[in-house]
Design a protein around this motif. Structure first.
Motif: not given
Ligand SMILES: [Zn+2]
Length: 236
Positions: A86-90, A118-119, A156, A196-198, A200
């Motif tokens: 799981i990483f955050k796309q910032r 999800h973002g 999503t 931005e989003g998470i 998975e």
């Protein structure tokens, strides 16, 4: 060892591409096999989006409805998604850029992966396959499929990444569908820009490939594999 994570695939992309559009597995049966995935509906009437154990249909007229358990599908792939990474796309990124980042987390290129993102998307470009009669060539139907692009939506992306060697069983690379949080927009993802989003990435340990064993049309279909390869290139 924990329970293996099984990707359940109903029917093959090649069969769908050949015009076998008739549904033969119910949504109820499909949802017993996974809570995240993609597919299409009977008579290829739009895009199937399976998110958090619920099935949604995105049609060419831009409507989205939750699908009843008795509706049948000709093709679908679902998995009980378990995020391994799981990483955050910032920062803002195109689909190519994000996908390159996602792939740095893969252990080699020979396993399927489930994908959930999800973002907020600065741009989301989707299409919906329009309903067609059995026997039509998928690639021909695909030439007149509606496409839509919207800006600044939150939702999503769900789907599957397929290794090259399984091309034909499904499409090699990403097969992703999108649905907004409010379930008002979605479809088969063509391209996007994420703000931005998470992200998975889920592991897949097994492929459970099911066939429509009682469907005479599938059983006796004469598949033109060369033509199919071209059609998959063109339409997926
Ligand atoms: Zn699709």
């Amino acid at each position: 060892m924990s329970e293996p994570i099984k990707l359940f695939q109903y029917n093959t992309l090649s069969a769908l591409m050949s015009g076998l559009f008739e549904g033969s597995l119910t949504i109820g049966e499909l949802l017993e096999q996974g809570d995240l995935g993609i597919g299409t509906l009977d008579e290829i009437d739009g895009e199937l989006i399976v998110l958090d154990g619920k099935a949604y249909q995105a049609r060419g007229d831009k409507t989205i409805t939750e699908v009843g358990t008795d509706v049948k599908v000709p093709y679908a792939a679902v998995v009980f998604h378990q995020a391994e990474v799981i990483f955050k796309q910032r920062f803002e990124a195109s689909n190519e850029e994000l996908q390159t980042r996602i792939e740095t987390y893969y252990d080699g290129a020979n396993l399927f992966r489930s994908i959930k993102i999800h973002g907020t998307f600065a741009k989301m470009h989707v299409r919906m396959i329009p309903k067609a009669k059995e026997g039509a060539r998928f690639a021909d139907v695909a030439t007149r499929q509606p496409e839509y692009t919207v800006d600044n939506v939150t939702g999503t992306i769900v789907g599957i990444w397929t290794p090259e060697m399984f091309h034909g069983v499904s499409v090699a690379g990403y097969h992703l569908h999108f649905i907004t949080d409010d379930h008002t927009f979605g479809g088969h993802v063509i391209d996007y820009v994420i703000s931005e989003g998470i992200v998975e990435v889920g592991a897949v340990d097994q492929l459970d490939q099911r066939f429509p064993v009682q469907d005479r049309k599938y059983l006796f279909a004469k598949l033109n594999l060369e033509e199919l390869k071209e059609d998959i290139e063109k339409s997926e």
